[in-house]
Motif scaffolding. Structure first.
Motif, PDB file in Angstrom:
ATOM      1  N   ILE A  78      40.652  57.040  67.653  1.00  0.00           N
ATOM      2  CA  ILE A  78      39.738  55.908  67.825  1.00  0.00           C
ATOM      3  C   ILE A  78      40.450  54.599  67.500  1.00  0.00           C
ATOM      4  N   LEU A  79      41.189  54.575  66.402  1.00  0.00           N
ATOM      5  CA  LEU A  79      41.910  53.362  66.013  1.00  0.00           C
ATOM      6  C   LEU A  79      42.879  52.937  67.110  1.00  0.00           C
ATOM      7  N   THR A  80      43.612  53.900  67.633  1.00  0.00           N
ATOM      8  CA  THR A  80      44.554  53.592  68.711  1.00  0.00           C
ATOM      9  C   THR A  80      43.828  53.010  69.915  1.00  0.00           C
ATOM     10  N   ARG A  81      42.709  53.619  70.277  1.00  0.00           N
ATOM     11  CA  ARG A  81      41.949  53.146  71.448  1.00  0.00           C
ATOM     12  C   ARG A  81      41.396  51.748  71.211  1.00  0.00           C
ATOM     13  N   MET A  82      40.900  51.500  70.009  1.00  0.00           N
ATOM     14  CA  MET A  82      40.322  50.183  69.719  1.00  0.00           C
ATOM     15  C   MET A  82      41.375  49.071  69.739  1.00  0.00           C
ATOM     16  N   GLN A  83      42.624  49.415  69.499  1.00  0.00           N
ATOM     17  CA  GLN A  83      43.693  48.425  69.482  1.00  0.00           C
ATOM     18  C   GLN A  83      44.228  48.107  70.873  1.00  0.00           C
ATOM     19  N   GLN A  84      43.816  48.868  71.857  1.00  0.00           N
ATOM     20  CA  GLN A  84      44.303  48.638  73.213  1.00  0.00           C
ATOM     21  C   GLN A  84      43.586  47.449  73.839  1.00  0.00           C
TER      22      GLN A  84
ATOM     23  N   GLU B 176      32.641  49.421  74.569  1.00  0.00           N
ATOM     24  CA  GLU B 176      33.342  50.630  74.155  1.00  0.00           C
ATOM     25  C   GLU B 176      33.752  50.531  72.686  1.00  0.00           C
ATOM     26  N   SER B 177      34.195  49.352  72.278  1.00  0.00           N
ATOM     27  CA  SER B 177      34.599  49.151  70.881  1.00  0.00           C
ATOM     28  C   SER B 177      33.446  49.398  69.917  1.00  0.00           C
TER      29      SER B 177
ATOM     30  N   ALA C 256      30.956  52.899  65.901  1.00  0.00           N
ATOM     31  CA  ALA C 256      29.857  53.729  65.399  1.00  0.00           C
ATOM     32  C   ALA C 256      30.336  55.157  65.143  1.00  0.00           C
ATOM     33  N   GLU C 257      31.127  55.685  66.047  1.00  0.00           N
ATOM     34  CA  GLU C 257      31.673  57.031  65.858  1.00  0.00           C
ATOM     35  C   GLU C 257      32.603  57.063  64.655  1.00  0.00           C
ATOM     36  N   ALA C 258      33.434  56.037  64.519  1.00  0.00           N
ATOM     37  CA  ALA C 258      34.358  55.979  63.383  1.00  0.00           C
ATOM     38  C   ALA C 258      33.601  55.917  62.053  1.00  0.00           C
ATOM     39  N   ALA C 259      32.518  55.166  62.011  1.00  0.00           N
ATOM     40  CA  ALA C 259      31.725  55.064  60.784  1.00  0.00           C
ATOM     41  C   ALA C 259      31.171  56.431  60.393  1.00  0.00           C
ATOM     42  N   ALA C 260      30.666  57.178  61.373  1.00  0.00           N
ATOM     43  CA  ALA C 260      30.143  58.517  61.092  1.00  0.00           C
ATOM     44  C   ALA C 260      31.263  59.455  60.644  1.00  0.00           C
ATOM     45  N   LEU C 261      32.417  59.343  61.274  1.00  0.00           N
ATOM     46  CA  LEU C 261      33.562  60.173  60.876  1.00  0.00           C
ATOM     47  C   LEU C 261      34.038  59.838  59.462  1.00  0.00           C
ATOM     48  N   MET C 262      34.027  58.560  59.120  1.00  0.00           N
ATOM     49  CA  MET C 262      34.424  58.169  57.766  1.00  0.00           C
ATOM     50  C   MET C 262      33.468  58.766  56.732  1.00  0.00           C
TER      51      MET C 262
END
Length: 72
Positions: free
Chosen positions: A17-23, A30-31, A36-42
């Motif tokens: 996700i981090l890699t994708r968000m930096q593109q 999409e960001s 939101a997905e990253a927050a749930a994963l954290m």
């Protein structure tokens, strides 16, 4: 988002996700979804770490309780 199978899977997905968000071609929409997905994963990973820490504390407590008392 479905829960990852393991802590390691969760961390791997966070890295993706981090890699994708930096593109540069990642849209704002999409960001936000990725965020939101990253927050749930954290949250998932933090809970997994907390459980592991508690298990280690319990193991240490049992080990300490089983040790003979030190004589002065």
């Amino acid at each position: 988002m479905r829960a990852p199978k393991s802590f390691e899977d969760g961390m791997s997905r966070l890295d993706t996700i981090l890699t994708r968000m930096q593109q540069d071609d990642t849209t704002l929409t999409e960001s936000v979804k990725l965020y939101a997905e990253a927050a749930a994963l954290m949250d998932y990973c933090r809970t997994a770490l907390d459980k592991a820490a508690l298990q280690m504390e319990e193991i240490d407590a049992k080990r300490t309780a089983a040790e003979p008392a030190a004589e002065d």
